[in-house]
Motif scaffolding. Structure first.
Motif, PDB file in Angstrom:
ATOM      1  N   ILE A 197       0.829  -1.208   0.000  1.00  0.00           N
ATOM      2  CA  ILE A 197       0.000   0.000   0.000  1.00  0.00           C
ATOM      3  C   ILE A 197       0.859   1.252   0.000  1.00  0.00           C
ATOM      4  O   ILE A 197       0.631   2.191  -0.776  1.00  0.00           O
ATOM      5  N   ILE A 198       1.883   1.271   0.859  1.00  0.00           N
ATOM      6  CA  ILE A 198       2.740   2.451   0.959  1.00  0.00           C
ATOM      7  C   ILE A 198       3.449   2.722  -0.363  1.00  0.00           C
ATOM      8  O   ILE A 198       3.494   3.865  -0.843  1.00  0.00           O
ATOM      9  N   ALA A 199       4.008   1.657  -0.962  1.00  0.00           N
ATOM     10  CA  ALA A 199       4.709   1.836  -2.239  1.00  0.00           C
ATOM     11  C   ALA A 199       3.766   2.382  -3.308  1.00  0.00           C
ATOM     12  O   ALA A 199       4.117   3.310  -4.059  1.00  0.00           O
ATOM     13  N   ASN A 200       2.552   1.837  -3.368  1.00  0.00           N
ATOM     14  CA  ASN A 200       1.602   2.281  -4.390  1.00  0.00           C
ATOM     15  C   ASN A 200       1.041   3.666  -4.090  1.00  0.00           C
ATOM     16  O   ASN A 200       0.791   4.447  -5.011  1.00  0.00           O
ATOM     17  N   LEU A 201       0.850   3.972  -2.808  1.00  0.00           N
ATOM     18  CA  LEU A 201       0.340   5.288  -2.429  1.00  0.00           C
ATOM     19  C   LEU A 201       1.349   6.383  -2.769  1.00  0.00           C
ATOM     20  O   LEU A 201       1.004   7.427  -3.337  1.00  0.00           O
ATOM     21  N   ILE A 202       2.624   6.132  -2.429  1.00  0.00           N
ATOM     22  CA  ILE A 202       3.675   7.111  -2.741  1.00  0.00           C
ATOM     23  C   ILE A 202       3.829   7.258  -4.257  1.00  0.00           C
ATOM     24  O   ILE A 202       4.012   8.367  -4.771  1.00  0.00           O
ATOM     25  N   SER A 203       3.763   6.130  -4.973  1.00  0.00           N
ATOM     26  CA  SER A 203       3.903   6.204  -6.430  1.00  0.00           C
ATOM     27  C   SER A 203       2.733   6.956  -7.060  1.00  0.00           C
ATOM     28  O   SER A 203       2.900   7.689  -8.031  1.00  0.00           O
ATOM     29  N   TRP A 204       1.538   6.774  -6.505  1.00  0.00           N
ATOM     30  CA  TRP A 204       0.363   7.473  -7.020  1.00  0.00           C
ATOM     31  C   TRP A 204       0.527   8.985  -6.848  1.00  0.00           C
ATOM     32  O   TRP A 204       0.181   9.776  -7.724  1.00  0.00           O
ATOM     33  N   GLY A 205       1.080   9.389  -5.699  1.00  0.00           N
ATOM     34  CA  GLY A 205       1.263  10.816  -5.446  1.00  0.00           C
ATOM     35  C   GLY A 205       2.425  11.425  -6.211  1.00  0.00           C
ATOM     36  O   GLY A 205       2.340  12.583  -6.657  1.00  0.00           O
ATOM     37  N   LEU A 206       3.508  10.683  -6.392  1.00  0.00           N
ATOM     38  CA  LEU A 206       4.711  11.249  -6.997  1.00  0.00           C
ATOM     39  C   LEU A 206       4.865  10.890  -8.473  1.00  0.00           C
ATOM     40  O   LEU A 206       5.034  11.772  -9.318  1.00  0.00           O
ATOM     41  N   ILE A 207       4.825   9.591  -8.784  1.00  0.00           N
ATOM     42  CA  ILE A 207       5.030   9.196 -10.179  1.00  0.00           C
ATOM     43  C   ILE A 207       3.878   9.690 -11.056  1.00  0.00           C
ATOM     44  O   ILE A 207       4.090  10.177 -12.172  1.00  0.00           O
ATOM     45  N   ALA A 208       2.660   9.587 -10.546  1.00  0.00           N
ATOM     46  CA  ALA A 208       1.506   9.990 -11.344  1.00  0.00           C
ATOM     47  C   ALA A 208       1.490  11.491 -11.622  1.00  0.00           C
ATOM     48  O   ALA A 208       0.992  11.932 -12.666  1.00  0.00           O
ATOM     49  N   ASN A 209       2.037  12.299 -10.720  1.00  0.00           N
ATOM     50  CA  ASN A 209       1.975  13.749 -10.862  1.00  0.00           C
ATOM     51  C   ASN A 209       3.243  14.372 -11.436  1.00  0.00           C
ATOM     52  O   ASN A 209       3.227  15.536 -11.845  1.00  0.00           O
ATOM     53  N   PHE A 210       4.325  13.639 -11.440  1.00  0.00           N
ATOM     54  CA  PHE A 210       5.594  14.216 -11.907  1.00  0.00           C
ATOM     55  C   PHE A 210       6.224  13.341 -12.986  1.00  0.00           C
ATOM     56  O   PHE A 210       7.432  13.115 -12.992  1.00  0.00           O
ATOM     57  N   SER A 211       5.408  12.822 -13.877  1.00  0.00           N
ATOM     58  CA  SER A 211       5.890  11.999 -14.978  1.00  0.00           C
ATOM     59  C   SER A 211       5.369  12.550 -16.296  1.00  0.00           C
ATOM     60  O   SER A 211       4.401  13.320 -16.328  1.00  0.00           O
ATOM     61  N   CYS A 212       6.012  12.160 -17.371  1.00  0.00           N
ATOM     62  CA  CYS A 212       5.541  12.542 -18.703  1.00  0.00           C
ATOM     63  C   CYS A 212       4.142  11.958 -18.923  1.00  0.00           C
ATOM     64  O   CYS A 212       3.825  10.884 -18.404  1.00  0.00           O
ATOM     65  N   ALA A 213       3.345  12.656 -19.683  1.00  0.00           N
ATOM     66  CA  ALA A 213       1.991  12.182 -19.973  1.00  0.00           C
ATOM     67  C   ALA A 213       2.048  10.856 -20.714  1.00  0.00           C
ATOM     68  O   ALA A 213       2.986  10.581 -21.472  1.00  0.00           O
ATOM     69  N   SER A 214       1.041  10.015 -20.474  1.00  0.00           N
ATOM     70  CA  SER A 214       1.032   8.689 -21.082  1.00  0.00           C
ATOM     71  C   SER A 214       0.968   8.746 -22.602  1.00  0.00           C
ATOM     72  O   SER A 214       1.397   7.816 -23.284  1.00  0.00           O
ATOM     73  N   ASP A 215       0.441   9.842 -23.165  1.00  0.00           N
ATOM     74  CA  ASP A 215       0.339   9.959 -24.620  1.00  0.00           C
ATOM     75  C   ASP A 215       1.471  10.771 -25.229  1.00  0.00           C
ATOM     76  O   ASP A 215       1.450  11.069 -26.434  1.00  0.00           O
ATOM     77  N   ALA A 216       2.471  11.150 -24.397  1.00  0.00           N
ATOM     78  CA  ALA A 216       3.598  11.930 -24.909  1.00  0.00           C
ATOM     79  C   ALA A 216       4.495  11.054 -25.779  1.00  0.00           C
ATOM     80  O   ALA A 216       4.828   9.929 -25.404  1.00  0.00           O
ATOM     81  N   THR A 217       4.879  11.554 -26.932  1.00  0.00           N
ATOM     82  CA  THR A 217       5.750  10.791 -27.830  1.00  0.00           C
ATOM     83  C   THR A 217       7.215  10.896 -27.435  1.00  0.00           C
ATOM     84  O   THR A 217       8.011   9.997 -27.693  1.00  0.00           O
ATOM     85  N   ILE A 218       7.590  12.021 -26.823  1.00  0.00           N
ATOM     86  CA  ILE A 218       8.968  12.234 -26.369  1.00  0.00           C
ATOM     87  C   ILE A 218       8.928  12.636 -24.899  1.00  0.00           C
ATOM     88  O   ILE A 218       8.166  13.523 -24.505  1.00  0.00           O
ATOM     89  N   CYS A 219       9.748  11.990 -24.090  1.00  0.00           N
ATOM     90  CA  CYS A 219       9.789  12.275 -22.644  1.00  0.00           C
ATOM     91  C   CYS A 219      11.180  12.756 -22.265  1.00  0.00           C
ATOM     92  O   CYS A 219      12.179  12.063 -22.509  1.00  0.00           O
ATOM     93  N   HIS A 220      11.241  13.941 -21.677  1.00  0.00           N
ATOM     94  CA  HIS A 220      12.514  14.503 -21.237  1.00  0.00           C
ATOM     95  C   HIS A 220      12.689  14.321 -19.729  1.00  0.00           C
ATOM     96  O   HIS A 220      11.713  14.266 -18.976  1.00  0.00           O
ATOM     97  N   LYS A 221      13.928  14.242 -19.320  1.00  0.00           N
ATOM     98  CA  LYS A 221      14.268  14.031 -17.909  1.00  0.00           C
ATOM     99  C   LYS A 221      13.637  15.081 -17.011  1.00  0.00           C
ATOM    100  O   LYS A 221      13.140  14.779 -15.925  1.00  0.00           O
ATOM    101  N   ALA A 222      13.645  16.343 -17.462  1.00  0.00           N
ATOM    102  CA  ALA A 222      13.115  17.441 -16.651  1.00  0.00           C
ATOM    103  C   ALA A 222      11.626  17.297 -16.379  1.00  0.00           C
ATOM    104  O   ALA A 222      11.114  17.819 -15.384  1.00  0.00           O
ATOM    105  N   ASP A 223      10.920  16.575 -17.247  1.00  0.00           N
ATOM    106  CA  ASP A 223       9.478  16.392 -17.085  1.00  0.00           C
ATOM    107  C   ASP A 223       9.130  15.037 -16.469  1.00  0.00           C
ATOM    108  O   ASP A 223       7.951  14.677 -16.397  1.00  0.00           O
TER     109      ASP A 223
END
Length: 522
Positions: A197-223
């Motif tokens: 739960i903790i791993a998924n909760l933290i990932s939901w808050g951080l990875i989901a909000n600070f990652s490239c969009a799922s439909d992005a064709t190019i993903c940069h490190k800064a995003d």
């Protein structure tokens, strides 16, 4: 009139006669040396009289961190894999993302092997504390990885620490429990579910909000900082748990001292536990020494006789005696072989399913439309929450008439069935429902397996035996990412393989020779 000294001697003699009888016990003289078993039984009776108190409650939490870590970190690897797609940073070569899972499993394998074997030689406390420090430091370092290869190396390093948690933590917790509360070892798997739960909760808050969009064709490190923030947070949390273990004074296991022939330290530790619980230690050093006197004239030339010189044991070349003792009798050999092999089967089945769960959920949206990053991690969190009631129910079931073996059999079979069922899902909600049921029954299964294994090995070889099982689990776990590299993960094939393996493991559990329900584990 009986003098106090004679009365005390009579009580000791009666106590020795009681512990020297092994009829109806989990182990007997065919499994290990009589004197050692008699001492272990006496210590078990002493812990039962001291009872479940403040020390065991504190240990439930700090040892529970080991279960939490054991599930959270393998989950973490699976959670970051889909986000390693930076064109100017960390990105996995095409089709090679599962190599990160391979690096993880190699680290888990070495950790399980080294930490568990050493725990029977140098003690449980060292591994109990150092594993968390190693995991936390390398996880934080991994968050700064410049490329995929570096991340794989750091992942194997943090996994080396994680691999030693369960074999050591289960031993140190079980060996402090009264017989009446051994069911709590099964309930400890609630921490396993909490880790998910903790791993998924933290990932939901951080990875989901600070990652490239799922439909992005190019993903940069800064995003795409989310997975790095995730590793920093998880590593920091692990270091906090490492500090918490020092705040609570974890004592070395008294049963470990008995296994090493150090009766004086065993009594000293029992006295400390009794003091913390507000009780007095019911046995003395003389009671343990009386057992040595009683058995001094019996045959002590067996290969499994206890060694009474701890320093000599440390310096002596390791001759695999601990491993050989896991197969000392026919019954023990059958038990060891079946338990170890079952762990191995599950070691292949579970990573094959779990490491790629986020990807599997993401590609099974309505009308085959991919889910968003947020929806993917939300669903993964929902799945993990269902593990908590599973762990609690497992603690109830193992004390019923079906016992550990019956509960393990049913949960393994149901785990396989629900995995098969998940392949029929046509919508994301249907797939989510199947995976929720899988999470529920698999946490029952893991709760029982993680408790049953240390229970059916006595303390002299407990760390080694659990380590062998965990190591074989990791060995076959290494094959999961290799299969994934060459398999088509857009089909249900990996799920079918995983489900079949769980069912096969359930059939094997029928033949386990020991049933620990209602019996003290020495």
């Amino acid at each position: 009139m009986t003098t106090p000294d004679k009365q005390k001697q009579a009580e000791i003699a009666e106590s020795i006669s009681e512990v020297a009888t092994f009829e109806g016990e989990l182990f007997d003289e065919h499994d290990a040396d009589k004197a050692y078993l008699a001492k272990s039984k006496l210590v078990a009776l002493a812990i039962q009289e001291i009872g479940f108190g403040k020390y065991q409650i504190g240990l439930f939490f700090v040892a529970g961190f080991g279960w939490l870590s054991d599930n959270a970190w393998p989950i973490a690897t699976g959670l970051i894999i889909p986000r390693l797609n930076e064109v100017d940073g960390v990105h996995a070569p095409i089709g090679k993302a599962p190599y990160l899972t391979l690096a993880q499993n190699l680290g888990l394998l070495m950790g399980a092997l080294i930490w568990s074997l050493s725990s029977d030689i140098i003690g449980r406390r060292w591994a109990f504390n150092l594993t968390f420090l190693i995991t936390g430091i390398w996880a934080v370092v991994a968050g700064s990885s410049p490329n995929f290869a570096a991340l794989g190396v750091f992942c194997s390093f943090w996994s080396f620490g994680v691999g030693g948690n369960l074999p050591v933590d289960s031993a140190i917790f079980l060996e402090a429990l009264p017989k009446s509360h051994q069911w709590l070892l099964t309930v400890m798997s609630v921490w396993w579910a909490i880790g998910q739960i903790i791993a998924n909760l933290i990932s939901w808050g951080l990875i989901a909000n600070f990652s490239c969009a799922s439909d992005a064709t190019i993903c940069h490190k800064a995003d795409n900082k989310g997975w790095r923030y995730f590793l920093f947070t998880m590593g920091g949390l692990t270091i906090c748990m490492f500090i918490a273990r020092f705040a609570f004074n974890v004592l070395e296991s008294p049963r470990y001292y008995v296994a090493r022939g150090n009766d004086e330290k065993a009594i000293h530790t029992l006295e400390k536990i009794a003091k913390i619980n507000g009780k007095t230690c019911p046995i003395t050093l003389a009671d343990l020494q009386e057992i040595d006197i009683r058995f001094s004239n019996e045959d002590t030339t067996k290969s499994n006789k206890p060694k009474n010189k701890l320093v000599e044991e440390k310096l002596k070349k390791y001759n695999l005696s601990h491993i050989r003792q896991c197969f000392a009798s026919k019954k023990l050999a059958i038990s060891s072989a079946l338990v170890i092999f079952t762990w191995g089967i599950i070691g292949l089945a579970f990573p094959l399913y779990n490491a790629f769960l986020p990807y599997y959920l993401e590609t099974r949206g309505n009308a085959n439309q991919p889910l968003s990053v947020r929806e993917t991690y939300r669903n993964t969190l929902i799945v993990s929450v269902l593990g908590v009631p599973g762990a609690l129910i497992a603690g109830f079931l193992v004390e019923l008439r079906i016992g550990r073996k019956g509960t393990l059999f049913l949960s393994l079979i149901l785990t396989g069935i629900f995995l098969f069922g998940s392949t029929t899902a046509k919508t994301s909600n249907a797939n989510l429902g199947w995976n929720c049921m899988f999470s529920f029954v698999s946490n029952i299964m893991y709760g029982v397996l993680y408790a049953y294994t240390p229970e059916v090995f006595f303390s002299k070889i407990r760390g080694t035996a659990v380590g062998l099982a965990a190591s074989f689990n990791r060995v076959l776990g290494v094959f999961a990412p290799i299969i994934a590299i060459y398999a088509d993960l857009t089909t249900s094939a990996p799920i079918f393989v995983s489900g079949a393996l769980f069912i096969f493991a359930g059939l094997l559990s029928i033949f386990f020779p020991y049933e620990p329900r209602g019996k003290a584990s020495y």
